[in-house]
Design an enzyme around this catalytic site. Structure first.
Site, short mmCIF file in Angstrom:
data_model
loop_
_atom_site.label_atom_id
_atom_site.label_comp_id
_atom_site.label_asym_id
_atom_site.label_seq_id
_atom_site.Cartn_x
_atom_site.Cartn_y
_atom_site.Cartn_z
N GLY A 37 114.56 101.71 51.15
CA GLY A 37 115.55 102.52 51.87
C GLY A 37 116.96 102.08 51.51
N ARG A 98 110.96 104.73 46.22
CA ARG A 98 109.77 103.97 46.60
C ARG A 98 108.75 104.23 45.51
NH1 ARG A 98 111.65 105.05 52.06
NH2 ARG A 98 112.23 103.04 52.94
N ASP A 129 112.12 94.10 52.65
CA ASP A 129 111.02 93.16 52.44
C ASP A 129 109.97 93.69 51.46
OD1 ASP A 129 110.26 95.03 54.34
OD2 ASP A 129 108.93 93.64 55.39
N THR A 151 119.09 96.26 53.77
CA THR A 151 118.36 97.19 54.63
C THR A 151 119.07 97.28 55.97
OG1 THR A 151 116.36 97.51 55.98
CG2 THR A 151 116.74 95.28 55.18
N ASP A 153 117.69 97.58 58.68
CA ASP A 153 116.79 97.11 59.74
C ASP A 153 117.07 95.68 60.20
OD1 ASP A 153 115.55 99.57 59.42
OD2 ASP A 153 113.97 98.78 58.12
N ASP A 155 115.62 93.03 59.24
CA ASP A 155 114.29 92.50 59.58
C ASP A 155 113.78 91.47 58.58
OD1 ASP A 155 113.99 94.27 57.49
OD2 ASP A 155 112.25 95.30 58.32
N ARG A 197 112.52 100.40 61.80
CA ARG A 197 111.12 100.20 61.44
C ARG A 197 110.45 99.38 62.55
NH1 ARG A 197 109.77 99.29 55.16
NH2 ARG A 197 110.25 101.48 55.00
P1 ADP Z 1 112.02 98.17 51.62
O1 ADP Z 1 112.26 97.41 50.37
O2 ADP Z 1 113.26 98.83 52.14
O3 ADP Z 1 111.28 97.34 52.66
P2 ADP Z 1 109.52 99.52 51.00
O4 ADP Z 1 108.70 98.70 51.93
O5 ADP Z 1 109.23 100.99 50.95
O6 ADP Z 1 111.09 99.41 51.29
O7 ADP Z 1 109.34 98.91 49.55
C1 ADP Z 1 110.09 99.40 48.47
C2 ADP Z 1 109.29 99.30 47.20
O8 ADP Z 1 108.99 97.91 46.95
C3 ADP Z 1 107.94 99.96 47.24
O9 ADP Z 1 108.01 101.35 47.01
C4 ADP Z 1 107.24 99.27 46.09
O10 ADP Z 1 107.71 99.77 44.85
C5 ADP Z 1 107.75 97.83 46.25
N1 ADP Z 1 106.77 97.08 47.02
C6 ADP Z 1 106.51 97.17 48.35
N2 ADP Z 1 105.50 96.35 48.71
C7 ADP Z 1 105.10 95.72 47.57
C8 ADP Z 1 104.08 94.76 47.27
N3 ADP Z 1 103.25 94.30 48.21
N4 ADP Z 1 103.97 94.34 45.99
C9 ADP Z 1 104.80 94.81 45.03
N5 ADP Z 1 105.77 95.72 45.25
C10 ADP Z 1 105.93 96.17 46.49
O1 F6P Z 2 113.88 100.55 56.18
C1 F6P Z 2 114.96 101.40 56.41
C2 F6P Z 2 114.51 102.63 57.13
O2 F6P Z 2 115.62 103.47 57.34
C3 F6P Z 2 113.79 102.38 58.46
O3 F6P Z 2 114.69 102.10 59.50
C4 F6P Z 2 113.03 103.68 58.63
O4 F6P Z 2 111.88 103.51 59.42
C5 F6P Z 2 112.65 104.03 57.21
O5 F6P Z 2 113.56 103.34 56.36
C6 F6P Z 2 112.72 105.49 56.91
O6 F6P Z 2 112.29 105.68 55.61
P1 F6P Z 2 112.37 107.04 54.78
O7 F6P Z 2 113.60 106.94 53.93
O8 F6P Z 2 111.16 107.03 53.96
O9 F6P Z 2 112.47 108.17 55.74
#
Ligand code: ADP
Ligand code: F6P
Length: 345
Positions: A37, A98, A129, A151, A153, A155, A197
């Site tokens: 995000g 993503r 994360d 982020t 969040d 978090d 989140r």
């Molecule tokens: P954020 O980084 O904001 O927490 P996501 O959880 O959607 O957002 O993760 C972003 C991207 O990071 C995912 O689309 C994927 O490409 C990568 N990712 C997430 N989890 C893993 C994992 N367990 N191992 C490797 N890459 C990951």
């Molecule tokens: O992690 C950032 C965040 O904006 C969260 O607060 C929310 O739950 C999520 O991403 C929304 O994701 P998307 O962009 O897939 O709607």
């Protein structure tokens, strides 16, 4: 144009490095990406990484669209001008994505090979994360990797603040102030659902700073009857409007709004703030945090570090193993939540 050709051309025009690269390894060619995000302040972090890298005489590459762009070879050479005029802009000029397939080990192997093929020895990942898990996977495949928490969040263990959180909180406060105007005029109860989140940071801090009558977060037990009694108590004391802030990690704001309306017979309105919390020009705090974190990430690479995340503790930049941060349970400071409850009586 190939990366090598781009680099050659840039070599002809490159600004002279202003500091000796104090590297104890072979950090020479670094890349950066934004993932997950988006968050206001990511651009300021991108700017800091690029300019600090160039300052040390490194080749700096921007990867578009996060891990998806890495797999698609969307890699471009960055120059000082590539990051001009972006410090004040929300979103990420590198775009973000993503990429579900990046969770697969063979796809991570492929990504490491793509970087190695371009002679890119180091990577800086700006994201949440999930993005950190991807960064760790690449670090374990020999790419020197540093992660920067970006982020809204807030978090991520290992840092007091993530880039974007402060801006999002200010956006929520601005919205609460506006909603309060109409809530006062109509003498209504409003439920406002905010992002985060699984974390209640945005709701808790915006609730405290916005004077919400009740705050509902995943980290604290929530009994709807208590929220309703508090509302009734307020009405008895002459309070004619209320705002209840609900973190999305607990439930939908609409569900709470319906239950309050059913239990009280009052007119309740629900606002879901949604993605507007992710946009907007970053606050001074986020710009400065992002600038410091971006520069610190480059310093960590030059110091031979890998598999680390940048954080802020108090006013100091710190580094923590990504693996350790991801394994740590994050604790919200619930004394702030309790204070918000006391002050909103
Ligand atoms: P954020 O980084 O904001 O927490 P996501 O959880 O959607 O957002 O993760 C972003 C991207 O990071 C995912 O689309 C994927 O490409 C990568 N990712 C997430 N989890 C893993 C994992 N367990 N191992 C490797 N890459 C990951
Ligand atoms: O992690 C950032 C965040 O904006 C969260 O607060 C929310 O739950 C999520 O991403 C929304 O994701 P998307 O962009 O897939 O709607």
């Amino acid at each position: 144009m190939t990366l090598e050709r781009q680099t050659e051309q840039q070599g002809q025009q490159r600004v002279q490095p202003q500091a000796e690269a104090q590297t104890d390894g072979d950090v020479r060619r670094i890349a950066l990406l934004t993932s997950g995000g988006d968050a206001p302040g990511m651009n300021a972090a991108v700017r800091a990484v690029v300019r600090k890298g160039l300052y040390h005489g490194l080749d700096v590459y921007g990867i578009k669209r996060g891990y998806a762009g890495l797999l698609a070879d969307e890699i471009q050479l960055m120059e000082p001008g590539s990051v001009a005029d972006i410090i004040q802009r929300g979103g990420t000029t590198l775009y973000t994505a993503r990429c579900e397939e990046f969770k697969q080990p063979d796809v991570q192997d492929q990504a490491a090979r793509i970087l190695a093929r371009h002679g890119i020895d180091s990577l800086i990942v700006i994201g949440g994360d999930g993005s950190f898990r991807g960064a760790l996977a690449l670090a374990r495949r020999g790419i020197r990797t540093i992660a920067i928490p970006g982020t809204i969040d807030n978090d991520i263990p290992g840092t007091d603040y993530t880039i974007g959180f402060d801006t999002a909180v200010n956006t929520v406060i601005g919205a609460i102030d506006k909603i309060r105007d109409t809530a006062t005029s109509h003498e209504r109860t409003y439920v406002v659902e905010v992002m985060g989140r699984g974390a209640g940071d945005i709701a808790m801090i915006a609730g405290l700073a916005g004077g919400a009558e009740s705050i509902v977060i995943p980290e604290a037990p929530f009994v709807l009857d208590d929220v309703i009694s508090k509302l009734r108590h307020g009405v008895e004391r002459g309070k004619r409007h209320s705002i209840i802030l609900v973190a999305e990690g607990v439930c939908r704001g609409m569900d709470i709004g319906d239950q309050i309306a059913d239990a009280t017979g009052w007119e309740v309105r629900v606002t879901v703030l949604g993605h507007l919390q992710r946009g907007g020009s970053p606050t001074a705090f986020d710009r400065s945090l992002a600038s410091r974190m971006g520069a610190h990430a480059v310093d960590l690479l030059l110091g031979g570090e890998t598999g680390k995340m940048v954080g802020i503790r108090g006013s100091q930049m710190v580094a923590t193993d990504i693996a350790e941060a991801l394994a740590t349970e994050r604790r919200l400071d619930l004394s702030i939540y309790e204070l918000a409850g006391i002050l909103s009586l």
